[in-house]
Motif scaffolding. Structure first.
Motif, PDB file in Angstrom:
ATOM      1  N   MET A  74       0.842  -1.192   0.000  1.00  0.00           N
ATOM      2  CA  MET A  74       0.000   0.000   0.000  1.00  0.00           C
ATOM      3  C   MET A  74       0.887   1.256   0.000  1.00  0.00           C
ATOM      4  N   THR A  75       0.555   2.199  -0.844  1.00  0.00           N
ATOM      5  CA  THR A  75       1.332   3.445  -0.828  1.00  0.00           C
ATOM      6  C   THR A  75       0.501   4.556  -0.184  1.00  0.00           C
ATOM      7  N   THR A  76       1.192   5.414   0.531  1.00  0.00           N
ATOM      8  CA  THR A  76       0.482   6.532   1.160  1.00  0.00           C
ATOM      9  C   THR A  76       0.698   7.768   0.297  1.00  0.00           C
ATOM     10  N   GLU A  77      -0.366   8.397  -0.106  1.00  0.00           N
ATOM     11  CA  GLU A  77      -0.268   9.641  -0.886  1.00  0.00           C
ATOM     12  C   GLU A  77       0.123  10.792   0.029  1.00  0.00           C
ATOM     13  N   VAL A  78       1.177  11.501  -0.340  1.00  0.00           N
ATOM     14  CA  VAL A  78       1.513  12.697   0.447  1.00  0.00           C
ATOM     15  C   VAL A  78       0.827  13.874  -0.230  1.00  0.00           C
ATOM     16  N   ALA A  79      -0.032  14.559   0.533  1.00  0.00           N
ATOM     17  CA  ALA A  79      -0.788  15.662  -0.069  1.00  0.00           C
ATOM     18  C   ALA A  79       0.158  16.800  -0.444  1.00  0.00           C
ATOM     19  N   ARG A  80      -0.043  17.361  -1.620  1.00  0.00           N
ATOM     20  CA  ARG A  80       0.755  18.509  -2.041  1.00  0.00           C
ATOM     21  C   ARG A  80       0.342  19.727  -1.218  1.00  0.00           C
ATOM     22  N   PRO A  81       1.290  20.515  -0.729  1.00  0.00           N
ATOM     23  CA  PRO A  81       0.872  21.695   0.039  1.00  0.00           C
ATOM     24  C   PRO A  81       0.103  22.658  -0.857  1.00  0.00           C
ATOM     25  N   THR A  82      -0.778  23.414  -0.252  1.00  0.00           N
ATOM     26  CA  THR A  82      -1.486  24.439  -1.019  1.00  0.00           C
ATOM     27  C   THR A  82      -1.025  25.803  -0.525  1.00  0.00           C
ATOM     28  N   ALA A  83      -1.290  26.834  -1.335  1.00  0.00           N
ATOM     29  CA  ALA A  83      -0.839  28.179  -0.971  1.00  0.00           C
ATOM     30  C   ALA A  83      -1.466  28.603   0.356  1.00  0.00           C
ATOM     31  N   VAL A  84      -0.729  29.390   1.081  1.00  0.00           N
ATOM     32  CA  VAL A  84      -1.221  29.919   2.362  1.00  0.00           C
ATOM     33  C   VAL A  84      -2.336  30.918   2.072  1.00  0.00           C
ATOM     34  N   THR A  85      -3.383  30.875   2.864  1.00  0.00           N
ATOM     35  CA  THR A  85      -4.474  31.843   2.660  1.00  0.00           C
ATOM     36  C   THR A  85      -4.869  32.509   3.978  1.00  0.00           C
ATOM     37  N   GLY A  86      -5.448  33.691   3.835  1.00  0.00           N
ATOM     38  CA  GLY A  86      -6.148  34.332   4.947  1.00  0.00           C
ATOM     39  C   GLY A  86      -5.295  34.843   6.096  1.00  0.00           C
ATOM     40  N   LYS A  87      -4.025  35.088   5.862  1.00  0.00           N
ATOM     41  CA  LYS A  87      -3.205  35.676   6.932  1.00  0.00           C
ATOM     42  C   LYS A  87      -3.628  37.136   7.144  1.00  0.00           C
ATOM     43  N   GLU A  88      -3.610  37.561   8.392  1.00  0.00           N
ATOM     44  CA  GLU A  88      -3.933  38.971   8.669  1.00  0.00           C
ATOM     45  C   GLU A  88      -2.811  39.549   9.516  1.00  0.00           C
ATOM     46  N   TYR A  89      -2.192  40.579   9.017  1.00  0.00           N
ATOM     47  CA  TYR A  89      -1.042  41.146   9.729  1.00  0.00           C
ATOM     48  C   TYR A  89      -1.339  42.561  10.209  1.00  0.00           C
ATOM     49  N   GLN A  90      -0.561  42.967  11.205  1.00  0.00           N
ATOM     50  CA  GLN A  90      -0.596  44.345  11.710  1.00  0.00           C
ATOM     51  C   GLN A  90       0.827  44.892  11.692  1.00  0.00           C
ATOM     52  N   LEU A  91       0.940  46.189  11.856  1.00  0.00           N
ATOM     53  CA  LEU A  91       2.265  46.796  11.903  1.00  0.00           C
ATOM     54  C   LEU A  91       2.940  46.408  13.220  1.00  0.00           C
ATOM     55  N   LEU A  92       4.238  46.293  13.200  1.00  0.00           N
ATOM     56  CA  LEU A  92       4.992  46.046  14.443  1.00  0.00           C
ATOM     57  C   LEU A  92       5.697  47.347  14.820  1.00  0.00           C
ATOM     58  N   ILE A  93       5.164  47.998  15.847  1.00  0.00           N
ATOM     59  CA  ILE A  93       5.743  49.284  16.279  1.00  0.00           C
ATOM     60  C   ILE A  93       5.961  49.228  17.788  1.00  0.00           C
ATOM     61  N   ASN A  94       7.175  49.439  18.179  1.00  0.00           N
ATOM     62  CA  ASN A  94       7.545  49.461  19.604  1.00  0.00           C
ATOM     63  C   ASN A  94       7.107  48.191  20.340  1.00  0.00           C
ATOM     64  N   ASP A 141       2.505  25.225 -10.626  1.00  0.00           N
ATOM     65  CA  ASP A 141       2.167  25.680  -9.282  1.00  0.00           C
ATOM     66  C   ASP A 141       3.410  25.651  -8.389  1.00  0.00           C
ATOM     67  N   PRO A 142       3.769  26.771  -7.810  1.00  0.00           N
ATOM     68  CA  PRO A 142       4.947  26.800  -6.927  1.00  0.00           C
ATOM     69  C   PRO A 142       4.880  25.792  -5.785  1.00  0.00           C
ATOM     70  N   MET A 143       3.668  25.374  -5.419  1.00  0.00           N
ATOM     71  CA  MET A 143       3.528  24.431  -4.302  1.00  0.00           C
ATOM     72  C   MET A 143       3.861  22.995  -4.704  1.00  0.00           C
ATOM     73  N   ASP A 144       3.929  22.730  -5.997  1.00  0.00           N
ATOM     74  CA  ASP A 144       4.270  21.383  -6.458  1.00  0.00           C
ATOM     75  C   ASP A 144       5.794  21.228  -6.375  1.00  0.00           C
ATOM     76  N   PRO A 145       6.281  20.277  -5.572  1.00  0.00           N
ATOM     77  CA  PRO A 145       7.734  20.147  -5.421  1.00  0.00           C
ATOM     78  C   PRO A 145       8.462  19.870  -6.742  1.00  0.00           C
ATOM     79  N   ALA A 146       7.731  19.410  -7.758  1.00  0.00           N
ATOM     80  CA  ALA A 146       8.380  19.136  -9.052  1.00  0.00           C
ATOM     81  C   ALA A 146       8.545  20.407  -9.889  1.00  0.00           C
ATOM     82  N   THR A 147       7.856  21.472  -9.518  1.00  0.00           N
ATOM     83  CA  THR A 147       7.913  22.717 -10.305  1.00  0.00           C
ATOM     84  C   THR A 147       9.308  23.344 -10.240  1.00  0.00           C
ATOM     85  N   ARG A 148       9.829  23.693 -11.410  1.00  0.00           N
ATOM     86  CA  ARG A 148      11.140  24.364 -11.468  1.00  0.00           C
ATOM     87  C   ARG A 148      10.987  25.864 -11.705  1.00  0.00           C
ATOM     88  N   MET A 149       9.876  26.271 -12.298  1.00  0.00           N
ATOM     89  CA  MET A 149       9.675  27.711 -12.483  1.00  0.00           C
ATOM     90  C   MET A 149       8.207  28.065 -12.263  1.00  0.00           C
TER      91      MET A 149
END
Ligand code: NDP
Length: 500
Positions: free
Chosen positions: A1-21, A329-337
């Motif tokens: 039996m082979t286990t499929e390793v799921a390809r990572p998908t792009a990160v979504t929905g990050k919310e950032y704030q400024l870093l001040i002091n 797709d940049p998330m595919d480890p086989a992608t070169r460009m």
């Protein structure tokens, strides 16, 4: 039996704030910007604040107060600063997979290349952690009998860091790590296309123990945020990487309070292949030289100069290898460009390919967008090669910053050197030959800050943090990495002691 390793998908929905002091805060205007995945613009990677001038001033004031604190960052034992950098390096290593996915999502570079950038970032923090204890001056003892001269090195002060989108983590760290190691405090403005990994650097350094105000991150347009940093009378140095045009602007803005500056600007680097070169290595090295990060690399080998005897063989092998490169797709480890960073960058590439066609260079392969299923919503461009390029053509003189190579045939070493040096840039160069005399003569005569012999990118700036990196001519001012990279964040003070 082979286990499929799921390809990572792009990160979504990050919310950032400024870093001040040391605090995460929204912008004063409440306005936000967004970053979408360059391989599929339906995917929202992150939202982040558009800082106002007031926000930038607050970040600069925090950095100023942290630097001027008589018991603060500049005055604690160097060992403690080194510990912060070392802990940051370890955190980056622990989070390599997540950071690489985030970096690939914001830039569009293949996740394998992104992992390499993350690891190199950790290397740079470790390297400067080691050097933090090594900031030392000199004694000049024998210029007169009744005096002793001490030459002291001190941190330059508040450093404004303005970075581009092509290597956002690494290029921020080339500046951050030496600046922090010697006791400077910082305000960083990442490129608007790629803010995410710089926010993460801010978080990681804070978690690693950087006190409030030592690392501040402000995002927003170059014209508002970048300009405010460059012009501020409370900033002592600006360290900038980006285009020559904006570099010139930063230089003018910095003149107001005679800031120290370092500029790492563009390139049109020659990659010279002699008939006696190890051919397979030269072909693979040249592919890496131009198509790494889809050609969006300041030191890209965008002009291949190839000796006429092996021209056809070289070109045949080169285009065959292009045929084996997976574009996708940049998330595919086989992608070169992956895609280029933005629609604007895609248009720039198209503009230069038009220019190459109009100037009658021979289009060998590529020359258009990648079309078809999976490519509709991304900024994909084919790996492109122009042959029989005359060095006076636009595509040989101007930085394209995309996957477009100019091949220029030559006959003699003298001709190759003259063509190689016939550019306003002087960032990097490579020479491929088995003749060591020829290689060294070339290395001495080329006007460039970095020279590779029988490799491209492989050793030097992108590989290890030890070698200084920077440009001759309009490729910049100052050096990053190595001991020289730390020197740029130090002032020199002469203390003369009268001996009675
Ligand atoms: P820019 O030089 O415009 O951007 C570099 C950084 O400078 C970004 O953070 C940008 O902010 C900021 N900036 C823009 N305008 C100002 C300003 N008036 N004052 C202070 N900072 C400012 O490069 P681009 O991203 O627009 O790319 C354009 C070209 O530059 C590329 O096609 C390529 O040729 C070259 N380039 C070279 C790089 C290198 O490594 N040498 C890296 C990137 C680009 P913002 O993102 O908000 O505009």
């Amino acid at each position: 039996m082979t286990t499929e390793v799921a390809r990572p998908t792009a990160v979504t929905g990050k919310e950032y704030q400024l870093l001040i002091n040391g605090k995460w805060v929204p912008s004063k205007s409440g306005e936000t910007l967004e970053r979408r995945y360059p391989a599929n613009t339906d995917v929202l990677v992150a939202t982040f604040p558009a800082a106002t001038e007031e926000d930038v001033d607050a970040a600069i004031a925090a950095a100023r107060a942290a630097f001027d604190n008589p018991t603060g960052w500049a005055h604690i034992p160097a060992r403690q600063r080194a510990d912060v950098l070392r802990r940051a390096a370890q955190k980056i290593r622990d989070e390599t997979n997540e950071l690489a996915k985030l970096l690939a999502s914001e830039v569009g570079k293949p996740v394998g290349e992104a992992s390499l950038e993350v690891v190199m970032t950790a290397d740079v923090f470790e390297y400067y952690a080691g050097l933090a204890l090594n900031v030392s001056g000199q004694v000049r003892s024998n210029y007169v009998d009744d005096a002793l001269g001490l030459i002291l090195k001190e941190p330059v002060g508040v450093v404004g860091i303005i970075t581009p989108w092509n290597f956002p983590m690494l290029l921020a760290t080339w500046k951050l790590a030496p600046a922090l190691a010697v006791g400077c405090t910082t305000v960083i403005k990442p490129a608007t296309y790629t803010p995410c990994t710089t926010f993460e650097l801010g978080r990681i350094l804070t978690e690693a123990g950087a006190p409030a105000g030592v690392v501040n991150v402000v995002t927003g347009s170059g014209k508002v945020v970048g300009d405010r940093i460059a012009a501020s009378p409370h900033v002592d140095k600006v360290a900038f990487t980006g285009s020559t045009e904006v570099g010139q602007h930063v230089m003018r803005a910095a003149a107001g309070n005679v800031k120290k500056i370092s500029l790492e600007l563009g390139g049109k680097s020659p990659n010279i292949i002699f008939a006696d070169a190890p051919l397979q290595g030269a072909v693979i090295g040249s592919l890496f030289g131009i198509y790494l990060n889809a050609g969006q690399v300041c030191q890209a080998g965008s002009r291949v100069l190839v000796q006429k005897e092996i021209h056809d063989q070289f070109l045949g092998m080169f285009t065959n290898f292009i045929g084996t490169m997976k574009i996708g797709d940049p998330m595919d480890p086989a992608t070169r460009m992956g895609p280029v960073v933005s629609d604007a960058q895609l248009s720039t590439v198209e503009h230069y390919v038009d220019a190459g066609n109009k100037e009658k260079a021979t289009l060998v392969t590529g020359g258009g967008r990648v079309t078809g299923a999976g490519f509709e919503k991304g900024y994909f461009y084919q790996p492109t090669v122009f042959d029989q390029v005359d060095n006076r053509m636009k595509i040989a003189q101007e930085e394209i910053f995309g996957p477009v190579l100019s091949v220029i045939p030559f006959e003699t070493p003298e001709e190759a050197l003259a063509i190689a040096n016939d550019t306003m840039y002087g960032l990097a160069a490579a020479v491929w030959t088995k003749d060591i005399d020829r290689a060294i003569k070339f290395a001495k005569n080329i006007k460039a800050g970095t020279v590779w012999i029988n490799s491209y990118h492989a050793a030097g700036a992108l590989g290890v943090p030890v070698m200084p990196f920077g440009g001759y001519k309009q490729s910049g001012i100052g050096r990053e990495l190595g001991l020289e990279g730390m020197e740029g964040f130090l002032e020199t003070k002469s203390v003369s002691i009268k001996l009675n």
